[in-house]
Design a protein around this motif. Structure first.
Motif, mmCIF file in Angstrom:
data_model
loop_
_atom_site.group_PDB
_atom_site.id
_atom_site.type_symbol
_atom_site.label_atom_id
_atom_site.label_comp_id
_atom_site.label_asym_id
_atom_site.label_seq_id
_atom_site.Cartn_x
_atom_site.Cartn_y
_atom_site.Cartn_z
ATOM 1 N N SER B 237 0.798 -1.225 0.000
ATOM 2 C CA SER B 237 0.000 0.000 0.000
ATOM 3 C C SER B 237 0.835 1.282 0.000
ATOM 4 C CB SER B 237 -0.944 -0.020 1.200
ATOM 5 O OG SER B 237 -1.120 1.262 1.721
ATOM 6 N N GLY B 238 1.889 1.336 0.827
ATOM 7 C CA GLY B 238 2.608 2.600 0.968
ATOM 8 C C GLY B 238 1.905 3.544 1.934
ATOM 9 N N HIS B 239 0.709 3.183 2.371
ATOM 10 C CA HIS B 239 -0.039 3.930 3.396
ATOM 11 C C HIS B 239 -0.218 5.407 3.072
ATOM 12 C CE1 HIS B 239 0.331 0.434 6.054
ATOM 13 N NE2 HIS B 239 1.545 0.317 5.552
ATOM 14 N N ILE B 240 -0.505 5.731 1.822
ATOM 15 C CA ILE B 240 -0.742 7.134 1.484
ATOM 16 C C ILE B 240 -2.203 7.449 1.793
ATOM 17 C CG2 ILE B 240 -0.557 8.896 -0.294
ATOM 18 C CD1 ILE B 240 1.044 6.574 -1.853
ATOM 19 N N ARG B 241 -2.383 8.418 2.699
ATOM 20 C CA ARG B 241 -3.747 8.718 3.128
ATOM 21 C C ARG B 241 -4.587 9.247 1.979
ATOM 22 N NH1 ARG B 241 -2.522 10.116 9.003
ATOM 23 N NH2 ARG B 241 -0.965 8.498 9.202
ATOM 24 N N GLY B 242 -5.812 8.757 1.891
ATOM 25 C CA GLY B 242 -6.711 9.231 0.858
ATOM 26 C C GLY B 242 -6.418 8.631 -0.501
ATOM 27 N N GLU B 243 -5.375 7.776 -0.594
ATOM 28 C CA GLU B 243 -5.068 7.186 -1.898
ATOM 29 C C GLU B 243 -4.971 5.670 -1.865
ATOM 30 O OE1 GLU B 243 -1.854 8.635 -4.313
ATOM 31 O OE2 GLU B 243 -2.410 10.693 -3.835
ATOM 32 N N THR B 244 -4.131 5.155 -0.985
ATOM 33 C CA THR B 244 -3.898 3.715 -1.025
ATOM 34 C C THR B 244 -4.196 3.042 0.324
ATOM 35 O OG1 THR B 244 -1.590 3.986 -0.444
ATOM 36 C CG2 THR B 244 -2.099 3.930 -2.773
ATOM 37 N N ASN B 245 -5.059 3.663 1.113
ATOM 38 C CA ASN B 245 -5.455 3.011 2.363
ATOM 39 C C ASN B 245 -6.792 2.309 2.197
ATOM 40 O OD1 ASN B 245 -3.505 3.293 4.351
ATOM 41 N ND2 ASN B 245 -4.034 5.433 4.644
ATOM 42 N N THR B 246 -6.859 1.044 2.584
ATOM 43 C CA THR B 246 -8.142 0.350 2.594
ATOM 44 C C THR B 246 -8.744 0.474 4.000
ATOM 45 O OG1 THR B 246 -7.113 -1.714 3.232
ATOM 46 C CG2 THR B 246 -7.336 -1.299 0.880
ATOM 47 N N ILE B 247 -9.943 -0.057 4.190
ATOM 48 C CA ILE B 247 -10.586 0.090 5.507
ATOM 49 C C ILE B 247 -9.713 -0.477 6.630
ATOM 50 C CG2 ILE B 247 -12.624 -0.425 6.900
ATOM 51 C CD1 ILE B 247 -14.296 -0.497 4.417
ATOM 52 N N PRO B 248 -9.206 -1.721 6.512
ATOM 53 C CA PRO B 248 -8.394 -2.230 7.631
ATOM 54 C C PRO B 248 -7.151 -1.377 7.906
ATOM 55 C CG PRO B 248 -9.006 -4.009 6.149
ATOM 56 C CD PRO B 248 -9.411 -2.731 5.487
ATOM 57 N N LEU B 249 -6.512 -0.854 6.864
ATOM 58 C CA LEU B 249 -5.328 -0.013 7.072
ATOM 59 C C LEU B 249 -5.714 1.310 7.721
ATOM 60 C CD1 LEU B 249 -3.442 -0.514 3.675
ATOM 61 C CD2 LEU B 249 -3.151 -1.757 5.811
ATOM 62 N N HIS B 250 -6.865 1.827 7.322
ATOM 63 C CA HIS B 250 -7.334 3.086 7.893
ATOM 64 C C HIS B 250 -7.620 2.932 9.389
ATOM 65 C CE1 HIS B 250 -8.821 7.127 7.659
ATOM 66 N NE2 HIS B 250 -9.973 6.791 8.196
#
Lengths: 329, 294
Positions: B237-250
């Motif tokens: 993912s790279g954890h970019i907010r608003g771009e590559t975060n899914t629900i569990p990552l969020h």
């Protein structure tokens, strides 16, 4: 009346047509979350006023070493704001994303704010932790993240090492001390924030070796009636550096705005936001303004004690280095 | 069932009397202890955590609960999760049916290798599956330089998330269908063919109706995993907010930012999805048991 409206509408239209929207991506380490949230809003307002363009900064946070790895693997960051220079060096070394002398491109080693390492204990200090020596006592559970993935953990490790070296007078004494310290560590989280939640939220451990700003933030979030900060007799001057990732910014055409973004960290406004978020500001004015909130600590720098990050990385944190040797035993 | 069996015994053999009941029937205290232990276990490990999610989520009232979903980053995460599932589930549906059909109805060399390969994502840790994509498509990976030269993004972007999701949910549909189709055999298909049906006709009119409940069951499980996947997606993912975060990552991000109400609110959305999945699964199981109407 109509005329003014028409003029106003025209102005808005012209303005709307001229304003560009730029997107920057800031790949950062764990404890900077609140700080950059505030800073990004301030920079967006500043940039809008100066150029008329909108700038949206997207954040990514994680353990500093892990984040550097992701950027090397292709995470497109316009700027990196990591926990230590060694992690940005890696961007040059493994992927030539920026030149080797990146740290000379901005003032003060490209570190617009500094911090240090302190000890966070539970209220009343039940284990009577006063200094580094107390961390190797039997029965004291120490929380620190993993130095392989977390920048903060490397500063922790080096602060403990240098303390022991000065005390015992030798590297072998320091090694024994740090090995004993890591024996007391029940969990190694991958980033500073994970370690903070382990200590603060899950209630594991007696003492948490922490970034100073992260310790202050924990006090603020959870109440000063739950934790206390213990200032060790010696600690390290942590300089978290920032850099434009040339290769990415050039490709996206964002070099100018990325550079302006980092320079804004050094302005009065940027320094003030840093101080408010418990980073030690570099500018004398902001440093004076926030002087009361920071304890006086006897600090050493990594260059004077260890001869820089490249050397430290090779000896201590590379595969098979000192940390691997003492932790696998 | 044991109780029914016992009572039958005692009515057909009244002479044996109370002694045989005692001999063949567990004492009451044992039965209640076992039942109690099972319920306690379920309560502790399933019900209490689930209740905790909703209690924490609603701690500051309904307003704060819904505010968590109004956040732009949360909405982006929800959208991305649904997008990944919307691509992964149909892909695995088509693949699963094709693979199960080939494996159950035909003999060909390499069949056992194919079955093993289908199971691979179950055997491999999700983190490893994520890392494999980094090794393949990362900037330093096998295809990295080519992708960069053509300005194509796979990992740390939406395609990587979709790929990782497809990988981890790969076996669900096929695994559900293979035993079912093997048990059904090829008799009905052969009959259809001898009556002059074409391959497609046989598939649509004979095979598909026979497997529809098993297929639906597989799809539901596949979807649940697609939306809940953490490990593999976290790596790419790279954890970019608003771009590559899914629900569990969020959820993880919110939790790490001391934003507990929002973290649990978003987590409750996943919990609700799980409950709906369970409901659907029970419904499908119940429908599948119904006698076939002609």
């Amino acid at each position: 009346m109509l005329r003014t409206l028409a003029v106003f509408a025209a102005a808005v239209l012209v303005e709307g047509a001229a304003a560009k929207s730029v997107e920057l991506r800031n790949v950062s380490y764990d404890p900077t979350r609140v700080f950059y949230l505030e800073f990004n809003a301030a920079f967006a307002a500043h940039w809008k006023a100066k150029t008329g363009d909108d700038v949206v900064v997207k954040q990514s946070h994680g353990g500093s070493g892990k984040q550097a790895r992701a950027v090397i693997d292709g995470l497109a960051a316009d700027v990196v704001t990591l926990a230590l220079a060694g992690d940005i060096d890696a961007l040059h070394e493994h992927a030539q994303l920026l030149p080797a002398d990146w740290q000379k491109r901005l003032p003060q080693n490209a570190s617009p704010y500094t911090s240090t390492i302190v000890l966070l204990v539970r209220k009343g200090n039940p284990k009577a932790i006063k200094d580094w020596d107390d961390l190797i006592k039997p029965g004291v559970a120490v929380i620190t993240p993993n130095p392989k993935t977390s920048g903060g953990a490397r500063w922790n490790y080096l602060a403990a090492w240098e303390y022991a070296r000065r005390k015992t007078g030798s590297d072998s004494g320091a090694r024994t001390f740090v090995a004993a310290l890591f024996k007391n560590v029940p969990v190694l989280d991958s980033g500073a924030r994970g370690a903070t939640t382990t200590f603060v939220q899950r209630g594991i451990g007696d003492v948490f070796i922490s970034w100073e700003n992260e310790a202050f933030l924990a006090l603020k979030e959870f109440g000063a009636d739950k934790f206390e900060i213990v200032v060790p007799s010696l600690s390290i001057l942590a300089e978290p550096p920032v850099a434009v990732v040339d290769k990415v910014a050039k490709k996206k055409g964002t070099t100018a705005v990325a550079q302006a973004y980092l320079e804004y960290l050094y302005t009065d406004a940027g320094q003030d936001i840093a101080g408010r978020n418990y980073y030690r500001p570099r500018s004398p004015q902001a440093a004076a303004k926030y002087a009361a909130q920071f304890p006086q600590i006897n600090l050493f720098t990594i260059d004077e004690a260890f001869g820089g990050w490249a050397k430290v990385h090779k000896t201590h944190f590379a595969d098979g280095g000192v940390f691997d040797q003492i932790y696998s035993r | 069932m044991a109780a029914g069996f016992i009572s039958q015994l005692s009515t057909t053999e009244p002479a044996a009397g109370a002694a045989s009941i005692r001999a063949t029937r567990d004492p009451a205290w044992l039965r209640y202890t076992l039942l109690g232990a099972a319920l306690l276990f379920l309560g502790l490990f399933l019900v209490v955590p689930l209740a905790a999610v909703f209690t924490e989520a609603l701690r500051r009232g309904v307003g704060a609960y819904f505010a968590a979903f109004a956040d732009a980053d949360a909405l982006a995460a929800i959208k991305l999760t649904f997008l990944a599932a919307a691509i992964a589930v149909p892909s695995n549906l088509v693949f699963g049916v094709a693979a199960a059909w080939a494996i159950a109805k035909f003999q060909f060399p390499g069949k056992s290798v194919l079955i093993t390969l289908i199971d691979l994502p179950f055997a491999v840790s999700p983190v490893i599956s994520g890392l494999v994509y980094v090794l393949l498509f990362g900037a330093q990976g096998w295809f990295g330089p080519w992708l960069q030269a053509h300005d194509l993004k796979i990992i740390f972007a939406v395609p990587g998330i979709v790929l990782a999701t497809i990988f981890v949910t790969f076996p669900f549909v096929a695994r559900e269908l293979i035993p079912l189709m093997q048990a059904q055999g090829t008799d009905e298909e052969l009959a259809a063919l001898t009556l002059g049906a074409s391959g497609w006709q046989t598939f649509w009119r004979v095979t598909l109706p026979n497997i529809k409940w098993g297929l639906l069951y597989g799809v539901i499980l596949c979807n649940a995993r697609a939306m809940g996947e953490f490990g593999a997606v976290s790596v790419v993912s790279g954890h970019i907010r608003g771009e590559t975060n899914t629900i569990p990552l969020h959820v993880e991000i919110l939790y790490n930012e001391y934003n507990f109400v929002a973290a649990f609110a978003v987590a409750s959305l996943l919990a609700l999805l799980a409950l709906v999945t369970l409901g659907l699964k029970s419904l499908v199981e119940w429908r599948a048991r119904q006698p076939v109407r002609t």
